[in-house]
Enzyme design. Structure first.
Site, PDB file in Angstrom:
ATOM      1  NE  ARG A 161     -29.508  36.671 -23.107  1.00 16.23           N
ATOM      2  CZ  ARG A 161     -29.534  36.435 -21.925  1.00 16.23           C
ATOM      3  NH1 ARG A 161     -30.429  35.591 -21.360  1.00 16.23           N
ATOM      4  NH2 ARG A 161     -28.416  37.044 -20.976  1.00 16.23           N
ATOM      5  CD  GLU A 167     -43.439  25.252 -19.971  1.00 13.87           C
ATOM      6  OE1 GLU A 167     -44.326  24.599 -19.583  1.00 13.87           O
ATOM      7  OE2 GLU A 167     -42.572  25.776 -19.272  1.00 13.87           O
ATOM      8  NE  ARG A 217     -31.415  30.968 -23.169  1.00  9.30           N
ATOM      9  CZ  ARG A 217     -30.827  31.307 -21.880  1.00  9.30           C
ATOM     10  NH1 ARG A 217     -31.007  32.454 -21.506  1.00  9.30           N
ATOM     11  NH2 ARG A 217     -30.537  30.226 -21.023  1.00  9.30           N
ATOM     12  CG  PHE A 248     -39.756  23.071 -20.689  1.00  5.52           C
ATOM     13  CD1 PHE A 248     -39.647  21.875 -20.349  1.00  5.52           C
ATOM     14  CD2 PHE A 248     -38.915  24.296 -20.263  1.00  5.52           C
ATOM     15  CE1 PHE A 248     -38.901  21.603 -19.213  1.00  5.52           C
ATOM     16  CE2 PHE A 248     -38.213  23.946 -19.290  1.00  5.52           C
ATOM     17  CZ  PHE A 248     -38.113  22.641 -18.536  1.00  5.52           C
TER      18      PHE A 248
END
Lengths: 290, 313
Positions: B7, B55, B164, B80
């Site tokens: 990330r 989202e 991430r 999501f």
């Protein structure tokens, strides 16, 4: 509220003349006829929710919305998102009349290979700023455009049109919160509150009222007017433009199918079949002032 | 390059891109801390938009911003990003011919303690169905930086599947990458390990070492780009080794395994036998990443065992 100091006087000062009003009324009749004709030529379509928008589209494209048919993506233009994308035919009649594309295109509505699909498509039609059709999405996209204009410091306005049935979608209210939080006062939005959705009356399918109260509670500068009354529309738009710091919602009470005797107010007029003979008959009625 | 949080690489790359290109904007749905784009926001506060926990709204907003020429990178957990906002990505972004980069984080078992509700095993299958988009899953910090840069420069919408957590580099910093191109990480002759995503590619490399100790020569392909898929590299390796194991941190159907099966089924010859490793039509569940890899049979030793079984069979 910030920026509202001289809104009333400004609106009054710019109120339209009787001649301007007469011209708009004639233009609305013309656009109503073209819309009935285009859908009738095909034989089926979203007639009800198209006709409830005619006065709004007329006053926007003939009085308020900055545009250039020769340059549909002009950077300084005002943007318009028809989030209730199924009313495309009303907007197509308006865009054709303003010269964005040839009027002959109107008779290609929904035919294979057409540039005028049932629901608005920015990739196909000159003058369409956003692809819509899945209800609620266009309104969020409109907020994205308004936010982008703010980042660019572009003073253009963003006009958005949603339906009352469309307001069943949760996404409308997500977008409402986003616009208020970001103080997107460049948005002037309209709800076409024609009291009908596909399965019947909105107050029977899913009651939305108190609709203007909801918008005010969501932090929007809110007005409620008769959406077929040019003077009320004009005044509401000017009032919105004179008020800064909040996005604007103008809830328009309208009649679904307005002006077409065979379908006006009919609960089944959302997507309706009618013959071209019927279309020509009602067009003659409208021309005759019946 | 040392081990690095992916990330952090993502945020640094975007911040660097933004310094040269004022069209780059970042959109977040209340996961800015998780995605790590805080430094971007500090440097470019006007170009970092947090929409809150919404989202679907975020992806249509991104489409709207794209109509004005911006290049939105919109990130949220992969579940999501795809399951929840699929119609918005489909219609407001891809169908509308717009340029939105959707970033789905915490792929597959890396969702770990967030559990089955948050564990995307189906995100690639969903987005593979969207016409005209690019889909990439970088495997290490070097490929991530390069592919984010490339995706930013392309005119179409894309899905970036972003691990991430920290991963060790597989490539020298001078390596070059291209959307639509796989990398052969290790040459071999007995079997092809075609792996997608950081966890799977690292495990495939380890599996190849385990197999080498047993005298089996494994070729490792880092697939990197699911769409377009690098058919040339995969087919060439398949024809050389005769056995391909597709390995993904995702359902074994509708993702990499299916894409390779389609490729083989439509080839005029029979390029190779295919074994699809991945999630076998199951839901995710909660646990450590190590426990989940074992549970779903995606450790290096599971890959090595699958190869041996296939070679015997």
């Amino acid at each position: 509220m910030p920026g509202s100091a001289d809104s009333a006087t400004r609106a009054e000062r710019e109120i339209m003349t009787a001649e301007e009003l007469r011209i708009l009324e004639a233009k609305a009749m013309d656009l109503r006829i073209k819309t009935i004709d285009a859908i009738g030529f095909l034989g089926v379509g979203h007639i009800g929710g198209s006709l409830s928008l005619i006065e709004l589209l007329t006053i926007l494209y003939y009085r308020h919305l900055k545009h250039d048919p020769a340059d549909p993506r002009l950077e300084s233009r005002d943007r318009l998102v028809l989030s209730k994308g199924h009313a495309g035919p009303a907007l197509y009649s308006t865009l054709a009349d303003r010269g964005f594309f040839p009027e002959e295109w109107l008779h290609t509505l929904n035919k294979g290979g057409t540039r005028l699909p049932s629901h608005c498509d920015r990739s196909k039609t000159p003058g369409i700023d956003m692809t819509t059709g899945s209800l609620g999405q266009g309104f969020s996209a409109a907020c994205g455009i308004a936010k982008a204009l703010k980042i660019k410091k572009n003073p253009a306005a963003l006009f958005a049109i949603i339906g009352d049935g469309e307001s069943n979608e949760g996404q409308i209210w997500e977008a409402a919160m986003f616009a208020a939080h970001n103080k997107l006062d460049n948005i002037i939005a309209f709800t076409d509150c024609n009291k009908l959705q596909i399965d019947g009356f909105t107050n029977e399918v899913l009651d939305l009222e108190n609709l203007d109260g909801k918008w005010a509670a969501f932090g929007w500068h809110t007005q409620r007017i008769n959406g077929h009354d040019f003077e009320a529309l004009d005044k509401a738009i000017l009032t919105a433009k004179a008020h800064s710091g909040q996005p604007h919602m103008i809830v328009m009470d309208t009649i679904k199918g307005k002006g077409a005797s065979f379908c006006e107010g009919l609960a089944t007029n959302h997507n309706m079949a009618y013959s071209y003979e019927k279309a020509l008959e009602v067009i003659a009625e409208i021309r005759g002032g019946k | 390059m040392a081990d690095k949080e992916m990330r952090a690489v993502y945020a640094e790359t975007l911040t660097e891109l933004a310094s040269k290109d004022d069209r780059i904007v970042v959109l977040e749905a209340d996961l800015m801390r998780a995605t790590g784009t805080g430094p971007f926001k500090e440097k470019y506060p006007d170009r970092a938009v947090n929409v809150g926990v919404a989202e679907a709204n975020m992806l249509s907003i991104a489409g709207g911003m794209s109509t004005e020429g911006y290049i939105p990178f919109a990130a949220t957990f992969g579940c999501f990003a795809t399951r929840r906002a699929f119609d918005q990505f489909f219609l407001s972004c891809a169908y509308a011919g717009l340029n939105v980069k959707l970033v789905g984080t915490d792929p597959g078992v890396s969702a770990a303690f967030n559990g089955g509700t948050h564990m995307p095993f189906e995100d690639l299958g969903l987005v593979r169905m969207v016409p005209g988009i690019d889909i990439v899953e970088p495997s290490d910090p070097v490929s991530l930086k390069a592919l984010v840069q490339q995706i930013a420069a392309r005119p179409n919408s894309a899905y970036i599947r972003l691990h991430r957590k920290a991963l060790s580099p597989l490539y020298p910093e001078t390596a070059t990458f291209e959307v639509g191109k796989a990398k052969v990480l290790r040459s071999g002759t007995g079997v092809t390990l075609a792996a997608l995503g950081g966890l799977m590619v690292h495990n495939a490399v380890t599996a190849a070492e385990l197999l080498a100790a047993d005298g089996i020569s494994a070729e490792v392909i880092d697939v990197l780009s699911l769409k377009p898929l690098d058919a040339e590299t995969i087919l060439a390796s398949a024809r050389k080794t005769g056995l391909v194991i597709s390995i993904e941190n995702h359902q074994a159907h509708n993702g990499l395994g299916s894409a390779v099966a389609e490729l083989f089924a439509e080839a005029a010859d029979r390029p190779a036998r295919l074994v699809r490793m991945g999630i076998q039509d199951q839901f995710g569940e909660v646990g450590t990443e190590a426990w989940l890899l074992e549970k779903f049979g995606l450790r290096a030793e599971d890959i090595a065992a699958a190869v041996k079984k296939a070679l015997k069979g």
